[in-house]
Design a protein around this motif. Sequence first.
Motif, PDB file in Angstrom:
ATOM      1  N   ARG A  65       0.857  -1.186   0.000  1.00  0.00           N
ATOM      2  CA  ARG A  65       0.000   0.000   0.000  1.00  0.00           C
ATOM      3  C   ARG A  65       0.892   1.236   0.000  1.00  0.00           C
ATOM      4  NH1 ARG A  65      -5.222   1.694   3.564  1.00  0.00           N
ATOM      5  NH2 ARG A  65      -5.225   3.879   2.938  1.00  0.00           N
ATOM      6  N   VAL A  66       0.616   2.145  -0.949  1.00  0.00           N
ATOM      7  CA  VAL A  66       1.318   3.418  -1.051  1.00  0.00           C
ATOM      8  C   VAL A  66       0.297   4.507  -0.765  1.00  0.00           C
ATOM      9  CG1 VAL A  66       2.575   4.983  -2.580  1.00  0.00           C
ATOM     10  CG2 VAL A  66       2.911   2.498  -2.782  1.00  0.00           C
ATOM     11  N   ASP A  67       0.592   5.399   0.174  1.00  0.00           N
ATOM     12  CA  ASP A  67      -0.354   6.448   0.558  1.00  0.00           C
ATOM     13  C   ASP A  67       0.372   7.780   0.710  1.00  0.00           C
ATOM     14  OD1 ASP A  67      -2.799   7.540   1.251  1.00  0.00           O
ATOM     15  OD2 ASP A  67      -2.872   6.647   3.241  1.00  0.00           O
ATOM     16  N   GLU A  68      -0.282   8.838   0.237  1.00  0.00           N
ATOM     17  CA  GLU A  68       0.225  10.209   0.377  1.00  0.00           C
ATOM     18  C   GLU A  68       1.670  10.340  -0.089  1.00  0.00           C
ATOM     19  OE1 GLU A  68      -0.534  11.262   4.456  1.00  0.00           O
ATOM     20  OE2 GLU A  68      -2.694  11.281   4.146  1.00  0.00           O
ATOM     21  N   SER A  69       1.936   9.831  -1.282  1.00  0.00           N
ATOM     22  CA  SER A  69       3.294   9.857  -1.826  1.00  0.00           C
ATOM     23  C   SER A  69       3.300  10.464  -3.217  1.00  0.00           C
ATOM     24  CB  SER A  69       3.883   8.437  -1.855  1.00  0.00           C
ATOM     25  OG  SER A  69       4.041   7.940  -0.536  1.00  0.00           O
ATOM     26  N   CYS A  70       4.482  10.845  -3.673  1.00  0.00           N
ATOM     27  CA  CYS A  70       4.631  11.492  -4.973  1.00  0.00           C
ATOM     28  C   CYS A  70       5.744  10.805  -5.767  1.00  0.00           C
ATOM     29  CB  CYS A  70       4.969  12.965  -4.771  1.00  0.00           C
ATOM     30  SG  CYS A  70       5.207  13.867  -6.309  1.00  0.00           S
ATOM     31  N   PHE A  71       5.435  10.512  -7.040  1.00  0.00           N
ATOM     32  CA  PHE A  71       6.403   9.921  -7.965  1.00  0.00           C
ATOM     33  C   PHE A  71       6.565  10.896  -9.119  1.00  0.00           C
ATOM     34  CE2 PHE A  71       4.407   6.489  -5.732  1.00  0.00           C
ATOM     35  CZ  PHE A  71       5.370   5.518  -5.576  1.00  0.00           C
ATOM     36  N   GLY A 104       0.768  -9.715  -7.508  1.00  0.00           N
ATOM     37  CA  GLY A 104       0.314  -9.357  -6.176  1.00  0.00           C
ATOM     38  C   GLY A 104      -0.581  -8.138  -6.214  1.00  0.00           C
ATOM     39  N   SER A 105      -0.795  -7.566  -5.055  1.00  0.00           N
ATOM     40  CA  SER A 105      -1.724  -6.461  -4.893  1.00  0.00           C
ATOM     41  C   SER A 105      -0.984  -5.158  -4.586  1.00  0.00           C
ATOM     42  CB  SER A 105      -2.691  -6.779  -3.740  1.00  0.00           C
ATOM     43  OG  SER A 105      -3.514  -5.674  -3.476  1.00  0.00           O
ATOM     44  N   LEU A 106      -1.216  -4.155  -5.438  1.00  0.00           N
ATOM     45  CA  LEU A 106      -0.644  -2.818  -5.231  1.00  0.00           C
ATOM     46  C   LEU A 106      -1.800  -1.839  -5.090  1.00  0.00           C
ATOM     47  CD1 LEU A 106       1.706  -0.776  -5.138  1.00  0.00           C
ATOM     48  CD2 LEU A 106       1.644  -0.732  -7.648  1.00  0.00           C
ATOM     49  N   GLU A 107      -1.865  -1.153  -3.955  1.00  0.00           N
ATOM     50  CA  GLU A 107      -2.900  -0.159  -3.690  1.00  0.00           C
ATOM     51  C   GLU A 107      -2.224   1.201  -3.533  1.00  0.00           C
ATOM     52  OE1 GLU A 107      -6.398   0.815  -0.409  1.00  0.00           O
ATOM     53  OE2 GLU A 107      -5.079  -0.907  -0.104  1.00  0.00           O
ATOM     54  N   ILE A 108      -2.666   2.167  -4.335  1.00  0.00           N
ATOM     55  CA  ILE A 108      -2.105   3.515  -4.272  1.00  0.00           C
ATOM     56  C   ILE A 108      -3.238   4.474  -3.935  1.00  0.00           C
ATOM     57  CG2 ILE A 108      -0.847   5.315  -5.500  1.00  0.00           C
ATOM     58  CD1 ILE A 108       0.263   3.121  -7.350  1.00  0.00           C
ATOM     59  N   ARG A 109      -3.054   5.276  -2.873  1.00  0.00           N
ATOM     60  CA  ARG A 109      -4.080   6.216  -2.411  1.00  0.00           C
ATOM     61  C   ARG A 109      -3.475   7.598  -2.199  1.00  0.00           C
ATOM     62  NH1 ARG A 109      -8.711   4.619  -0.039  1.00  0.00           N
ATOM     63  NH2 ARG A 109      -9.211   2.420  -0.224  1.00  0.00           N
ATOM     64  N   ASN A 110      -4.272   8.611  -2.523  1.00  0.00           N
ATOM     65  CA  ASN A 110      -3.912  10.003  -2.212  1.00  0.00           C
ATOM     66  C   ASN A 110      -2.492  10.347  -2.658  1.00  0.00           C
ATOM     67  OD1 ASN A 110      -6.443  10.216  -0.729  1.00  0.00           O
ATOM     68  ND2 ASN A 110      -5.421   8.994   0.836  1.00  0.00           N
ATOM     69  N   LEU A 147      -4.321  -3.982  -9.195  1.00  0.00           N
ATOM     70  CA  LEU A 147      -4.023  -2.577  -8.926  1.00  0.00           C
ATOM     71  C   LEU A 147      -5.284  -1.843  -8.517  1.00  0.00           C
ATOM     72  CD1 LEU A 147      -2.071  -0.112  -9.039  1.00  0.00           C
ATOM     73  CD2 LEU A 147      -2.736   0.133 -11.451  1.00  0.00           C
ATOM     74  N   SER A 148      -5.186  -1.100  -7.430  1.00  0.00           N
ATOM     75  CA  SER A 148      -6.279  -0.253  -6.964  1.00  0.00           C
ATOM     76  C   SER A 148      -5.725   1.149  -6.747  1.00  0.00           C
ATOM     77  CB  SER A 148      -6.829  -0.804  -5.637  1.00  0.00           C
ATOM     78  OG  SER A 148      -7.740   0.122  -5.067  1.00  0.00           O
ATOM     79  N   MET A 149      -6.416   2.149  -7.312  1.00  0.00           N
ATOM     80  CA  MET A 149      -5.980   3.540  -7.142  1.00  0.00           C
ATOM     81  C   MET A 149      -7.172   4.378  -6.694  1.00  0.00           C
ATOM     82  SD  MET A 149      -3.423   4.003 -10.381  1.00  0.00           S
ATOM     83  CE  MET A 149      -2.562   5.399  -9.643  1.00  0.00           C
ATOM     84  N   VAL A 150      -6.985   5.164  -5.636  1.00  0.00           N
ATOM     85  CA  VAL A 150      -8.044   6.000  -5.094  1.00  0.00           C
ATOM     86  C   VAL A 150      -7.506   7.402  -4.865  1.00  0.00           C
ATOM     87  CG1 VAL A 150      -9.630   6.337  -3.145  1.00  0.00           C
ATOM     88  CG2 VAL A 150      -9.131   4.021  -3.951  1.00  0.00           C
ATOM     89  N   ASN A 151      -8.205   8.401  -5.394  1.00  0.00           N
ATOM     90  CA  ASN A 151      -7.861   9.809  -5.184  1.00  0.00           C
ATOM     91  C   ASN A 151      -6.409  10.108  -5.574  1.00  0.00           C
ATOM     92  OD1 ASN A 151      -8.534  12.460  -4.480  1.00  0.00           O
ATOM     93  ND2 ASN A 151      -7.680  12.209  -2.433  1.00  0.00           N
ATOM     94  N   CYS A 152      -6.042   9.715  -6.784  1.00  0.00           N
ATOM     95  CA  CYS A 152      -4.678   9.911  -7.283  1.00  0.00           C
ATOM     96  C   CYS A 152      -4.678  10.845  -8.487  1.00  0.00           C
ATOM     97  CB  CYS A 152      -4.068   8.578  -7.699  1.00  0.00           C
ATOM     98  SG  CYS A 152      -3.779   7.456  -6.318  1.00  0.00           S
TER      99      CYS A 152
END
Length: 169
Positions: A65-71, A104-110, A147-152
């Motif tokens: 899970r990746v949250d509140e990050s910037c690439f 696998g499962s990668l979830e990216i939020r905010n 892959l799940s992406m929310v508010n990105c």
Amino acid sequence: VAMGGRRAADYDSASESGIGYGGALAQAGATGAVTGCVFVGNTAQGPRDGSGGGGALFHDGGALRVDESCFTNNTALGGEGSLGGPSLAWGGSALGGAAMNQSGSLEIRNSAIVGNHARGGPVGSFMLTPARSGPGDGGGIENRGELSMVNCTIAENDARAGDAGGFPS
């Protein structure tokens, strides 16, 4: 893996065989979290005839899970084709300028994924047949798992094939 409030900048994961992956972070078969991190200017460089995957982040199995990050401004580079390699003079693939989810499962939020690049490897300096430049897939993200992406925010990422015999593909 657990990472929080960090800046990963200007790392390079060059490889001599197979695949260069995860310019700043590579995670395999585990559960992890990345929170409040900035990934900028990292590179995953494939070796000759090989692929580069996940300019900043490579994930293979498990859950991340990746949250509140910037690439931003991360790059996946395919390796240059070489004479006598496994694919003659074929350039390597570039997979996911910012991130590659192999499985696998990668979830990216905010989070923001902005201005990343996937550049396929060039044919090389050989004019052989068959020869081809490597593809560039997923300027921002290359996904082969869940892959799940929310508010990105996803913007200004690009992917392109490598040069073919000195001429852009």
